[in-house]
Design an enzyme around this catalytic site. Structure first.
Site, PDB file in Angstrom:
ATOM      1  N   GLU A  77       0.837  -1.193   0.000  1.00  0.00           N
ATOM      2  CA  GLU A  77       0.000   0.000   0.000  1.00  0.00           C
ATOM      3  C   GLU A  77       0.878   1.253   0.000  1.00  0.00           C
ATOM      4  O   GLU A  77       1.937   1.278   0.628  1.00  0.00           O
ATOM      5  CB  GLU A  77      -0.907  -0.001   1.236  1.00  0.00           C
ATOM      6  N   ASP A  79       0.025   5.389   0.526  1.00  0.00           N
ATOM      7  CA  ASP A  79      -1.118   6.207   0.947  1.00  0.00           C
ATOM      8  C   ASP A  79      -0.858   7.702   0.964  1.00  0.00           C
ATOM      9  O   ASP A  79       0.168   8.160   1.472  1.00  0.00           O
ATOM     10  CB  ASP A  79      -1.521   5.871   2.394  1.00  0.00           C
ATOM     11  N   GLU A  81      -3.381  10.212   2.952  1.00  0.00           N
ATOM     12  CA  GLU A  81      -4.591  10.276   3.766  1.00  0.00           C
ATOM     13  C   GLU A  81      -4.776  11.709   4.253  1.00  0.00           C
ATOM     14  O   GLU A  81      -3.848  12.317   4.784  1.00  0.00           O
ATOM     15  CB  GLU A  81      -4.493   9.333   4.967  1.00  0.00           C
ATOM     16  N   GLN A  94      -1.386  12.923   5.739  1.00  0.00           N
ATOM     17  CA  GLN A  94      -0.530  11.835   6.211  1.00  0.00           C
ATOM     18  C   GLN A  94      -0.125  10.971   5.023  1.00  0.00           C
ATOM     19  O   GLN A  94      -0.948  10.677   4.153  1.00  0.00           O
ATOM     20  CB  GLN A  94      -1.277  10.990   7.242  1.00  0.00           C
ATOM     21  N   THR A  95       1.145  10.574   4.988  1.00  0.00           N
ATOM     22  CA  THR A  95       1.610   9.607   4.004  1.00  0.00           C
ATOM     23  C   THR A  95       2.053   8.348   4.734  1.00  0.00           C
ATOM     24  O   THR A  95       2.483   8.392   5.888  1.00  0.00           O
ATOM     25  CB  THR A  95       2.781  10.158   3.166  1.00  0.00           C
ATOM     26  N   ASN A  96       1.945   7.224   4.041  1.00  0.00           N
ATOM     27  CA  ASN A  96       2.312   5.953   4.669  1.00  0.00           C
ATOM     28  C   ASN A  96       2.589   4.927   3.580  1.00  0.00           C
ATOM     29  O   ASN A  96       2.073   5.046   2.464  1.00  0.00           O
ATOM     30  CB  ASN A  96       1.175   5.453   5.572  1.00  0.00           C
ATOM     31  N   ARG A 107       4.800   3.344   8.894  1.00  0.00           N
ATOM     32  CA  ARG A 107       5.779   4.251   8.291  1.00  0.00           C
ATOM     33  C   ARG A 107       5.126   5.601   7.978  1.00  0.00           C
ATOM     34  O   ARG A 107       5.286   6.162   6.910  1.00  0.00           O
ATOM     35  CB  ARG A 107       6.379   3.611   7.047  1.00  0.00           C
ATOM     36  N   GLU A 108       4.371   6.098   8.940  1.00  0.00           N
ATOM     37  CA  GLU A 108       3.625   7.327   8.733  1.00  0.00           C
ATOM     38  C   GLU A 108       4.502   8.575   8.847  1.00  0.00           C
ATOM     39  O   GLU A 108       5.426   8.621   9.646  1.00  0.00           O
ATOM     40  CB  GLU A 108       2.488   7.467   9.759  1.00  0.00           C
ATOM     41  N   TRP A 172     -10.140   6.894  15.101  1.00  0.00           N
ATOM     42  CA  TRP A 172      -8.707   7.172  15.208  1.00  0.00           C
ATOM     43  C   TRP A 172      -8.258   8.490  14.582  1.00  0.00           C
ATOM     44  O   TRP A 172      -7.216   9.041  14.971  1.00  0.00           O
ATOM     45  CB  TRP A 172      -7.897   6.058  14.533  1.00  0.00           C
ATOM     46  N   GLY A 176      -6.842  10.834  18.050  1.00  0.00           N
ATOM     47  CA  GLY A 176      -6.982   9.458  18.506  1.00  0.00           C
ATOM     48  C   GLY A 176      -8.419   9.020  18.728  1.00  0.00           C
ATOM     49  O   GLY A 176      -8.678   8.082  19.481  1.00  0.00           O
ATOM     50  N   ARG A 250       7.393   4.555  20.005  1.00  0.00           N
ATOM     51  CA  ARG A 250       7.099   3.350  19.228  1.00  0.00           C
ATOM     52  C   ARG A 250       8.343   2.533  18.915  1.00  0.00           C
ATOM     53  O   ARG A 250       8.303   1.308  18.898  1.00  0.00           O
ATOM     54  CB  ARG A 250       6.405   3.743  17.915  1.00  0.00           C
TER      55      ARG A 250
END
Length: 300
Positions: A77, A79, A81, A94-96, A107-108, A172, A176, A250
């Protein structure tokens, strides 16, 4: 897309149909979107998008590539977003990327923008080759992901379709899940135009590439030029608000493909010392999900 009560209507478009302006909406019963008729192995994919205005908390507009309908357990994928917000707060982008089902390693990257994306159309583009992925906003590169040996299959490498969706990400998307979609403001309308699918289409059964050997248009980028790299660095210095590579909550050790930029590290640490500086505070579990089952002016 288990977070949304809305049924997502997907429309399969041919390339000629996708060239025209299209409108998609989200209401209490229905989300919507499109998927390309062909699968592609590498290429340049772009759309001009105008996002909904006013109260958009919980609303997610996505422009992305995926093969989750074919490879349920090891999908790829790429993305874009767009994450809505409460009234008076800006949209976030947001990219991922995922490769080979690597959804446990988010990997955001997340950014603010130098314009209001609900006021007019702006161009969002993905360049995907066998060695790199580059995300562009209005032809300005904002992120470059280079394939490394250490990434292995985590780099997207299987044929994918192009998708666009608008859906309910209340669980989310905004703080959140603190702020949810308020259907009093529905329907939420997003518009797409000027779609570009310049890629190597692949037979879905034989997985055999059917590439167009004609010369690439000058409008199709092939990488990041030195001049555009300066613009990318300027964008990231001013507008990047999150990168997984610097998230010490994380990842005690950054994932192997990360190249740490000390300037980026220092800026993000000052922005959020807990996440990026190793401070101690209780955090709720960060939401990870996959669609496989479901400001100031800037001189750049």
């Amino acid at each position: 897309m288990k977070d949304t009560p809305s049924f997502l209507v997907m429309i399969i478009w041919s390339f000629t149909e996708m060239e025209r302006q299209s409108i998609y909406h989200l209401d209490e019963r229905t989300g919507s979107g499109f998927v390309s008729q062909d699968l592609y192995l590498h290429g340049y994919f772009s759309a001009s998008i105008k996002l909904p205005a006013d109260y958009t908390a919980g609303v997610v507009v996505a422009f992305y590539m995926s093969n989750g309908d074919i490879f349920e357990k090891n999908h790829d994928e790429i993305d874009f977003e767009f994450l809505g917000n409460i009234r008076g707060k800006d949209w976030r982008i947001q990219t991922n990327i995922y490769g080979n089902g690597s959804t446990s390693v988010g990997r955001e990257e997340r950014y603010s923008l130098w314009f209001d994306p609900s006021e007019d159309f702006h161009q969002y583009s993905i360049l995907w080759t066998d060695s790199q992925i580059i995300f562009y906003v209005d032809n300005i590169p904002i992120r470059e992901v280079k394939r490394t040996e250490s990434m292995g299959g985590d780099f997207p490498s299987k044929p994918m379709s192009l998708y666009a969706t608008i859906w309910d990400g209340s669980g989310w998307a905004t703080n959140g899940g603190k702020y949810r979609v308020n259907y009093k403001y529905a329907p939420y309308v997003t518009e797409f135009s000027d779609l570009v699918l310049h890629g190597c289409s692949v037979d879905p059964i034989e997985q055999f590439p059917k590439c167009d050997n004609t010369e690439s248009s000058e409008a199709i980028p092939t990488g990041v030029t030195p001049a555009r790299r300066i613009k990318m660095e300027s964008f990231r210095a001013k507008f990047m608000t999150y990168s997984y590579c610097y998230d010490q909550v994380r990842y005690k050790v950054p994932p192997s493909e990360c190249v740490i930029n000390p300037k980026e590290a220092d800026r993000l640490k000052s922005y959020d010392p807990v996440t990026f500086g190793g401070g101690r505070r209780h955090h709720g579990k960060r939401h990870h999900r996959s669609r496989a089952g479901q400001v100031e002016a800037i001189s750049i």
